[in-house]
Design a protein around this motif. Structure first.
Motif, PDB file in Angstrom:
ATOM      1  N   GLY A 161     -66.373  66.743  54.065  1.00 56.38           N
ATOM      2  CA  GLY A 161     -66.147  65.303  54.065  1.00 56.38           C
ATOM      3  C   GLY A 161     -65.733  64.776  52.706  1.00 56.38           C
ATOM      4  N   LEU A 162     -65.358  63.521  52.696  1.00 57.51           N
ATOM      5  CA  LEU A 162     -65.013  62.836  51.450  1.00 57.51           C
ATOM      6  C   LEU A 162     -66.292  62.462  50.707  1.00 57.51           C
ATOM      7  N   THR A 163     -66.140  62.228  49.426  1.00 54.03           N
ATOM      8  CA  THR A 163     -67.221  61.653  48.631  1.00 54.03           C
ATOM      9  C   THR A 163     -66.824  60.216  48.315  1.00 54.03           C
ATOM     10  N   GLU A 181     -74.353  54.445  56.485  1.00 54.95           N
ATOM     11  CA  GLU A 181     -74.603  55.062  57.785  1.00 54.95           C
ATOM     12  C   GLU A 181     -73.298  55.483  58.460  1.00 54.95           C
ATOM     13  N   ALA A 182     -72.292  54.603  58.445  1.00 56.84           N
ATOM     14  CA  ALA A 182     -71.010  54.896  59.097  1.00 56.84           C
ATOM     15  C   ALA A 182     -70.308  56.066  58.422  1.00 56.84           C
ATOM     16  N   ARG A 186     -69.594  60.068  59.977  1.00 57.96           N
ATOM     17  CA  ARG A 186     -68.274  60.699  60.048  1.00 57.96           C
ATOM     18  C   ARG A 186     -68.183  61.917  59.130  1.00 57.96           C
ATOM     19  N   GLY A 187     -69.310  62.371  58.624  1.00 62.48           N
ATOM     20  CA  GLY A 187     -69.356  63.611  57.858  1.00 62.48           C
ATOM     21  C   GLY A 187     -69.066  63.479  56.379  1.00 62.48           C
ATOM     22  N   HIS A 188     -69.102  62.256  55.860  1.00 58.73           N
ATOM     23  CA  HIS A 188     -68.814  62.047  54.446  1.00 58.73           C
ATOM     24  C   HIS A 188     -70.104  61.877  53.640  1.00 58.73           C
ATOM     25  N   LYS A 189     -69.981  62.074  52.353  1.00 59.22           N
ATOM     26  CA  LYS A 189     -71.096  61.800  51.442  1.00 59.22           C
ATOM     27  C   LYS A 189     -70.865  60.413  50.845  1.00 59.22           C
ATOM     28  N   VAL A 190     -71.777  59.506  51.111  1.00 55.99           N
ATOM     29  CA  VAL A 190     -71.652  58.142  50.588  1.00 55.99           C
ATOM     30  C   VAL A 190     -72.755  57.917  49.556  1.00 55.99           C
ATOM     31  N   VAL A 191     -72.342  57.611  48.332  1.00 55.60           N
ATOM     32  CA  VAL A 191     -73.281  57.456  47.222  1.00 55.60           C
ATOM     33  C   VAL A 191     -73.347  55.992  46.807  1.00 55.60           C
ATOM     34  N   PHE A 192     -74.549  55.422  46.811  1.00 57.09           N
ATOM     35  CA  PHE A 192     -74.700  54.037  46.352  1.00 57.09           C
ATOM     36  C   PHE A 192     -74.643  54.006  44.834  1.00 57.09           C
ATOM     37  N   LEU A 193     -73.784  53.158  44.286  1.00 54.95           N
ATOM     38  CA  LEU A 193     -73.629  53.013  42.841  1.00 54.95           C
ATOM     39  C   LEU A 193     -73.917  51.564  42.462  1.00 54.95           C
ATOM     40  N   ASN A 194     -74.984  51.359  41.715  1.00 57.39           N
ATOM     41  CA  ASN A 194     -75.296  50.014  41.236  1.00 57.39           C
ATOM     42  C   ASN A 194     -74.308  49.634  40.139  1.00 57.39           C
ATOM     43  N   LYS A 219     -66.336  62.938  40.798  1.00 56.55           N
ATOM     44  CA  LYS A 219     -66.139  63.682  42.039  1.00 56.55           C
ATOM     45  C   LYS A 219     -65.837  62.770  43.232  1.00 56.55           C
ATOM     46  N   PHE A 220     -65.440  61.536  42.976  1.00 54.05           N
ATOM     47  CA  PHE A 220     -65.269  60.582  44.071  1.00 54.05           C
ATOM     48  C   PHE A 220     -63.822  60.550  44.568  1.00 54.05           C
ATOM     49  N   ASP A 221     -63.695  60.513  45.884  1.00 48.94           N
ATOM     50  CA  ASP A 221     -62.372  60.360  46.502  1.00 48.94           C
ATOM     51  C   ASP A 221     -62.014  58.889  46.662  1.00 48.94           C
ATOM     52  N   ALA A 222     -63.020  58.060  46.916  1.00 53.40           N
ATOM     53  CA  ALA A 222     -62.772  56.634  47.168  1.00 53.40           C
ATOM     54  C   ALA A 222     -63.995  55.819  46.768  1.00 53.40           C
ATOM     55  N   VAL A 223     -63.759  54.548  46.533  1.00 51.94           N
ATOM     56  CA  VAL A 223     -64.832  53.607  46.212  1.00 51.94           C
ATOM     57  C   VAL A 223     -64.678  52.380  47.097  1.00 51.94           C
ATOM     58  N   ILE A 224     -65.791  51.949  47.687  1.00 48.61           N
ATOM     59  CA  ILE A 224     -65.819  50.705  48.456  1.00 48.61           C
ATOM     60  C   ILE A 224     -66.518  49.661  47.587  1.00 48.61           C
ATOM     61  N   PRO A 225     -65.800  48.655  47.099  1.00 46.21           N
ATOM     62  CA  PRO A 225     -66.438  47.642  46.257  1.00 46.21           C
ATOM     63  C   PRO A 225     -67.074  46.526  47.082  1.00 46.21           C
ATOM     64  N   ARG A 226     -68.330  46.255  46.802  1.00 50.25           N
ATOM     65  CA  ARG A 226     -69.009  45.089  47.379  1.00 50.25           C
ATOM     66  C   ARG A 226     -69.709  44.395  46.205  1.00 50.25           C
ATOM     67  N   ILE A 227     -68.904  43.690  45.444  1.00 50.37           N
ATOM     68  CA  ILE A 227     -69.335  43.154  44.154  1.00 50.37           C
ATOM     69  C   ILE A 227     -69.772  41.706  44.309  1.00 50.37           C
ATOM     70  N   LYS A 228     -71.006  41.411  43.932  1.00 46.99           N
ATOM     71  CA  LYS A 228     -71.471  40.027  44.041  1.00 46.99           C
ATOM     72  C   LYS A 228     -70.813  39.174  42.957  1.00 46.99           C
ATOM     73  N   PRO A 229     -70.675  37.861  43.203  1.00 40.36           N
ATOM     74  CA  PRO A 229     -69.950  36.994  42.271  1.00 40.36           C
ATOM     75  C   PRO A 229     -70.469  37.033  40.837  1.00 40.36           C
TER      76      PRO A 229
END
Length: 456
Positions: A161-163, A181-182, A186-194, A219-229
């Motif tokens: 999977g992707l990281t 969870e999602a 789907r077989g990926h490694k999802v790492v929470f980054l503060n 080692k990351f393939d992608a980043v999902i940003p959920r940045i508070k204001p």
């Protein structure tokens, strides 16, 4: 002239010494030097000589194949890019094979992740050897997708999977837990980054992002940003650094920055013929009365430029009250927007969730009794709704203005037709998933897979 071979505008190059079986090059006689995509560049000593070690991702939009190369460092040179930006690049010499013709050329090592081609063949490499026919491609032989797959089979990692990094502040929020969870489903490694635990090394040769404790995030393939204001500035800086390292960001720093600036966003909407409630902005208290008249008088909405989730938004029901509130904000040097109140909306608005240029879910929000604005974070109710083609088109266009892959677009129905309220670059999932039953977190992960050409 008769003994000169012909090149097209693109050709396949092979670098046996560096272990690169094939890389597609853009032939550009307007560029003096040749360059190849390289990252993780590290200069080291080998005896009395300086060498350079680097990684090449030879196939466009495929970061899973990475070839570790090394070559003798012959120079460090300032090179001006096609955008006119000068940067210092290491220079190596190596032999290139173009259609069976082998010659030694100089290559500058450069980050070409945003370029269409992973290599550029400049005029120093083709002078007195080739003529260029700009109407043709692959004059020295093409390579089919099947042949390319065979050549790179030894380099292909075992299927895994992707990281994916989830760049946010609170791992316990519903939205963040659902994304993790999602991804894992789907077989990926999802790492929470503060956001606030990451820090950067700014360096032309070896840029880095590190995490609390000194761990290097490489080692990351992608980043999902959920940045508070509250951390927009720093979060966007981190996203720019991830982009520099070749990591795909689901929403870019530029997209997020533009969407968070409510004044700039309103100007962009006007420029792109996107209708919004009449909005005013002024600096001096001397203009307050006319500012109120400009947005059709009270009742009207007063909102802080950095407001979010309904916070920092005030309804002024009379002109006198509006004048008092506006001048109070201005007296403490706080920037605000003054906006027309759409009475016929009856406290309702529509949230459209846009992913990759499509509205994947929509809900209607109803303000609780006594409130003027729908907000499920503050007790408002939500229900599933079928939006009109005009509303769908408006939502998609609004997300596209900011180039947001993921956006929550808020629309209000008025006597003038649908009006855009705002675009949220980090929309919450809880309300819309629970209301519509759509697995939006999964759709977001699928979008990343398609972008990185990953298949299960």
């Amino acid at each position: 002239m008769d003994n000169l071979k012909i090149l097209g505008t693109e050709e396949w190059c092979r670098f046996e010494e560096m272990g690169i079986p094939a890389i597609k090059a853009r032939v550009d006689s307007g560029a003096k030097t040749s360059s190849i995509q390289a990252n993780k560049i590290k200069v080291f000593s080998k005896g009395l000589e300086q060498w350079v070690r680097f990684e090449v991702n030879p196939l466009q939009d495929n970061r899973s194949i990475s070839i570790l190369c090394q070559a003798k460092l012959v120079d460090t040179r300032n090179v001006k890019s096609s955008q006119g930006i000068s940067e210092e690049r290491p220079v190596v010499k190596t032999h290139v094979n173009i259609g069976g013709n082998i010659q030694e050329i100089e290559l500058t090592l450069a980050n070409r992740d945003t370029m269409e081609y992973r290599m550029l063949l400049g005029r120093e490499a083709i002078n007195e050897r080739y003529l260029v026919d700009p109407s043709k491609s692959f004059c020295q032989g093409d390579i089919s997708d099947e042949e390319l797959e065979i050549k790179y089979k030894p380099y292909m990692p075992e299927k895994s999977g992707l990281t994916i990094g989830l760049l946010a502040s609170n791992p316990n929020l519903y939205s963040n837990k659902r994304i993790v969870e999602a991804g894992e489903m789907r077989g990926h490694k999802v790492v929470f980054l503060n956001v606030e635990h990451a820090y950067m090394k700014l360096d032309a040769s070896t840029p880095e992002i590190r995490y609390r404790g000194g761990n290097i995030l490489d080692k990351f393939d992608a980043v999902i940003p959920r940045i508070k204001p509250a951390v927009t500035f720093y979060g966007c800086a981190l996203l720019r650094q991830f982009d520099t390292l070749g990591v795909y960001c689901l929403n870019s720093s530029d997209s997020i920055s533009k969407s968070r600036d409510k004044l700039f966003a309103s100007q962009l909407f006007s420029k792109n013929d996107i209708h919004i409630p009449t909005t005013g902005f002024a600096k001096s208290p001397m203009d307050t009365k006319d500012l109120i008249r400009m947005v059709n008088g009270a009742p009207l909405i007063i909102k802080l430029l950095e407001s979010t989730q309904g916070k920092g938004v005030v309804l002024a029901e009379t002109n006198k009250a509006a004048e008092s509130v506006i001048n109070a904000f201005k007296s403490v040097q706080t920037n605000i927007l003054v906006q027309e109140f759409i009475k016929e909306a009856n406290g309702q608005d529509i949230r459209c969730f846009v992913v990759n240029g499509k509205v994947v879910a929509s809900m209607q929000r109803q303000a609780q009794k006594g409130e003027f604005r729908a907000n499920i974070h503050q007790g408002g109710a939500a229900s599933k709704i079928k939006i009109t083609p005009e509303e769908r088109k408006l939502a998609i266009k609004a997300a596209k203005v900011f180039d947001l892959a993921v956006a929550g677009v808020d629309i209000i129905r008025s006597n003038k037709g649908p009006l855009l309220l705002e675009v949220n670059s980090s929309p919450g999932l809880e309300g819309i998933e629970n209301t519509t039953g759509k697995d939006i977190a999964n759709i977001m992960i699928e979008t990343i897979e398609r972008k990185l050409k990953y298949s299960l």
